[in-house]
Write a protein that holds these residues in place. Structure first.
Motif, PDB file in Angstrom:
ATOM      1  N   ASP B  91      25.466 -14.915 -45.391  1.00  0.00           N
ATOM      2  CA  ASP B  91      26.750 -14.314 -46.209  1.00  0.00           C
ATOM      3  C   ASP B  91      26.305 -12.889 -46.895  1.00  0.00           C
ATOM      4  OD1 ASP B  91      28.549 -16.665 -47.048  1.00  0.00           O
ATOM      5  OD2 ASP B  91      26.700 -17.559 -47.309  1.00  0.00           O
ATOM      6  N   LYS B  93      26.169 -10.228 -49.834  1.00  0.00           N
ATOM      7  CA  LYS B  93      26.107 -10.188 -51.091  1.00  0.00           C
ATOM      8  C   LYS B  93      26.451  -8.798 -51.365  1.00  0.00           C
ATOM      9  CE  LYS B  93      23.311 -11.250 -55.095  1.00  0.00           C
ATOM     10  NZ  LYS B  93      22.053 -11.602 -55.529  1.00  0.00           N
ATOM     11  N   TYR B 104      25.335  -4.083 -48.742  1.00  0.00           N
ATOM     12  CA  TYR B 104      25.433  -5.637 -49.281  1.00  0.00           C
ATOM     13  C   TYR B 104      24.132  -6.303 -48.661  1.00  0.00           C
ATOM     14  CZ  TYR B 104      26.278  -5.545 -44.107  1.00  0.00           C
ATOM     15  OH  TYR B 104      26.397  -5.242 -42.984  1.00  0.00           O
ATOM     16  N   LYS B 110      26.726 -20.192 -49.959  1.00  0.00           N
ATOM     17  CA  LYS B 110      26.808 -21.691 -49.725  1.00  0.00           C
ATOM     18  C   LYS B 110      26.133 -22.862 -49.194  1.00  0.00           C
ATOM     19  CE  LYS B 110      31.426 -22.114 -49.257  1.00  0.00           C
ATOM     20  NZ  LYS B 110      32.391 -20.912 -49.436  1.00  0.00           N
ATOM     21  N   ARG B 284      31.224 -10.808 -54.798  1.00  0.00           N
ATOM     22  CA  ARG B 284      32.160 -11.096 -53.404  1.00  0.00           C
ATOM     23  C   ARG B 284      31.466 -11.578 -52.274  1.00  0.00           C
ATOM     24  NH1 ARG B 284      33.272  -5.308 -53.562  1.00  0.00           N
ATOM     25  NH2 ARG B 284      31.317  -5.131 -54.768  1.00  0.00           N
ATOM     26  N   TYR B 285      30.670 -12.568 -52.417  1.00  0.00           N
ATOM     27  CA  TYR B 285      30.094 -13.164 -51.102  1.00  0.00           C
ATOM     28  C   TYR B 285      31.241 -13.500 -50.113  1.00  0.00           C
ATOM     29  CZ  TYR B 285      25.738 -14.273 -53.620  1.00  0.00           C
ATOM     30  OH  TYR B 285      24.484 -14.208 -54.270  1.00  0.00           O
ATOM     31  N   PHE B 286      30.772 -13.327 -48.581  1.00  0.00           N
ATOM     32  CA  PHE B 286      31.809 -13.634 -47.743  1.00  0.00           C
ATOM     33  C   PHE B 286      30.764 -13.801 -46.564  1.00  0.00           C
ATOM     34  CE2 PHE B 286      32.217  -9.216 -47.352  1.00  0.00           C
ATOM     35  CZ  PHE B 286      32.046  -9.020 -45.817  1.00  0.00           C
ATOM     36  N   PRO B 287      31.092 -14.810 -45.436  1.00  0.00           N
ATOM     37  CA  PRO B 287      30.148 -15.089 -44.291  1.00  0.00           C
ATOM     38  C   PRO B 287      29.869 -13.728 -43.707  1.00  0.00           C
ATOM     39  CG  PRO B 287      31.822 -16.714 -44.584  1.00  0.00           C
ATOM     40  CD  PRO B 287      32.004 -15.726 -45.526  1.00  0.00           C
ATOM     41  N   ASP B 288      28.652 -13.559 -43.283  1.00  0.00           N
ATOM     42  CA  ASP B 288      28.419 -12.065 -42.657  1.00  0.00           C
ATOM     43  C   ASP B 288      29.072 -12.195 -41.207  1.00  0.00           C
ATOM     44  OD1 ASP B 288      27.595 -10.071 -41.092  1.00  0.00           O
ATOM     45  OD2 ASP B 288      25.736  -9.712 -42.407  1.00  0.00           O
TER      46      ASP B 288
END
Lengths: 95, 488
Positions: B91, B93, B104, B110, B284-288
């Motif tokens: 993810d 970060k 990031y 997760k 605001r984590y999201f899958p890379d």
């Protein structure tokens, strides 16, 4: 899902994007239009469907542990607006 | 889970408090190249020399994962007796800082590569407790900002940027600052045994974030504060001690604790607010989207497992069961990989208990006294082994051996040579000992008479013989001969 102007102000700050006060209201509207549009996807029933991570059947590519890159500090810092002695320099930041 | 033992409780004005600590250990992965680029990880290079265009986050650059870093994370997970996840996700970060050119950090949020495990920690008093491992995930290290080179500017070096880190997150199972330091020491021993991290805290290859809260024994968890980037065992202890007392004082005065990140200042041993709530990070984590899920099969994990070295707990058990060492000596010896290796080399083919006594006693004592690291020891394991041999085959007594050891430690000379040069060889020639005994008995008829009344006088005769022979007489031979002559 929708955002208010306060959220937009906050996200802009987190991303270090300068948004003028008078631009916040219209931008909030634009972002909400986009969010509404994406929201339509919610109508599709995805019960039991694994999240898709690729459109073709492919695996993450792995690299061997070999030093194959680097060793060119002048190229790395070439576009830096300011620099000294091989370092990037920025306005002083101390937390 | 450690119990709220009385000795761990802190005393406040209004009663006892229990401190609850959880730790996040950042351990730099030992590898040649970085996690997602082919730049070198070597410490101490010229500024920005170990930087690829990927690490500098130039537009269009894409990360490609280093297989060995994945293997090292799996190996560490196995060493922590943890669950290995065959599928994990990278993810982003997001946060803004000059030494993070991407804007990031590629991390795992997760779905980490390693799940729950546990570490058994030995305390100096011989007790042990278990710390649960919550997870271990792989992530990129950031670059380094240097603030003291210029009055108005910070200097940024990206050499560290992109090096693989393992973040090892514990459960809040630690109940004192001593336990925290012991836990950190144990994790460091494990990664060193495994060869997955060099554990060098001075160079920053291992650092800890420490979460501290306090509560009345038996109560639910209190509000915690986090202290980031602490880089020595001593500072970890100081930070916890200070922070726990600060929180107790606030609560006892009727206040409440704000959840916040605090900075530990090693100059005065205090902690202070680092970020206020308004500025708190929102990652605001999201899958890379640049990286597919990290997947491998159980067969590969099994292969790594089959190649694991013997770990401290197993080594300790073997030292006790097969070599007959005491649990205390065994845990002292396995606490560090180089110590254990040194001991095993000394004990090889010799009396293990005698070897352990010399390694943990004279040898570690001398190293400590001189502040010498075992790697820089003036005495090799082979030399200490040779000294043990001289005691075992009665060439010298244990007492003389201590003299020889001191000379060895100073000069690095072979023990046999020192014994020869100084004429320290034990006198086993019974004729010589007999002559000495006869002489003493003849010269002290009153003492001999006294001995008939008080058998305790025997010790005085032994002392006299040793004096005459300058401590070189074989003690057993002296005893036997004296007994025969005095009682005969």
């Amino acid at each position: 899902m929708s955002v208010d102007t306060e959220t937009v102000r906050r996200i802009a700050h987190l991303a270090r994007i300068a948004v003028k006060e008078e631009a916040l209201e219209p931008m909030t509207g634009e972002l909400n239009t986009i969010l509404d549009w994406v929201e339509q996807l919610g109508e599709v029933n995805t019960e039991g469907v694994e999240p898709m991570t690729r459109v073709v059947d492919t695996q993450l590519r792995w690299r061997q542990d070999e030093v194959t890159d680097g060793g060119y500090p002048e190229r790395v810092t070439k576009n830096a607006p300011d620099g000294d002695d091989g370092f990037f320099t920025v306005p002083k930041v101390v937390e | 889970m450690s119990e709220a033992t009385k000795s761990n409780l802190l005393q406040g004005v209004t009663g006892d408090w229990e401190v609850v600590v959880g730790m996040e250990i950042h351990a730099q992965v030992q590898s040649k190249a970085k996690l997602f680029s082919g730049a070198s990880t070597e410490f101490g290079a010229e500024p920005n020399a170990n930087v690829s265009l990927v690490d500098a986050a130039m537009p269009g650059m894409l990360p490609v994962i280093n297989a060995y870093c994945v293997e090292q994370a799996v190996r560490t997970g196995l060493g922590l007796k943890a669950q290995i996840n065959l599928r994990s996700i990278f993810d982003r970060k997001n946060y803004f800082y000059p030494d993070l050119p991407q804007g990031y950090q590629i991390s795992q949020f997760k779905d980490p590569i390693v799940g729950e495990g546990e570490v058994i920690v030995d305390m100096p008093d011989g007790t042990s407790f278990t710390v649960g491992i919550e997870r271990l995930h792989l992530e990129q290290d950031a670059g380094k900002s240097i603030h003291d080179l210029h009055p108005s500017k910070s200097y940024v070096d990206l050499n560290r940027s992109g090096i693989a880190l393992m973040e090892i997150v514990s459960k809040p199972d630690i109940r004192s600052s001593e336990q925290a330091a012991a836990y950190l020491r144990k994790v460091r021993a494990i990664v060193r045994y495994l060869g997955t991290c060099d554990g060098n805290m001075e160079q920053g290859s291992m650092r800890a974030d420490v979460n501290v809260s306090v509560r009345r024994p038996g109560d639910p968890l209190g509000t915690r504060c986090e202290m980031k980037n602490i880089n020595s065992m001593r500072f970890v202890q100081q930070a916890i001690d200070y922070e726990a007392m600060r929180q107790i004082e606030i609560i006892e005065a009727g206040g409440t604790i704000n959840q916040e990140t605090r900075l530990f200042d090693s100059r005065n041993g205090e902690t202070r607010t680092m970020r206020s709530k308004e500025e708190a990070h929102d990652y605001r984590y999201f899958p890379d989207p640049d990286l597919l899920p990290l997947e491998f099969d159980q067969a590969w994990v099994d292969e790594i497992a089959s190649g694991l070295p013997e770990l401290p707990d197993d080594k300790k058990a073997r030292f006790i069961a097969d070599m007959g060492l005491s649990p205390y000596d065994a845990s002292v010896l396995v606490s560090d990989k180089s110590r254990a290796e040194f001991f095993e080399a000394v004990a090889e083919g010799r009396d293990a208990k005698l070897a352990a006594n010399w390694v943990t006693g004279e040898f570690f004592g001398a190293l400590n006294k001189n502040g010498t690291a075992i790697e820089d020891s003036p005495i090799s394991a082979a030399q200490l082994g040779a000294l043990v041999d001289l005691i075992s085959d009665d060439t010298i007594s244990g007492k003389i051996a201590k003299q020889v050891f001191e000379i060895m430690f100073e000069t690095g000379e072979e023990p046999a040579k020192i014994v020869e040069d100084k004429g320290l060889k034990q006198v086993t020639d019974t004729g010589a000992i007999e002559a000495a005994v006869d002489e003493i008995i003849a010269a002290n008829p009153d003492k001999v008479a006294e001995y008939k009344e008080k058998p305790k006088m025997f010790g005085w005769f032994v002392g006299q013989v040793m004096k005459v022979t300058q401590g070189k007489a074989n003690p057993k031979a002296v005893n036997d001969i004296l007994k025969a002559k005095l009682d005969g």
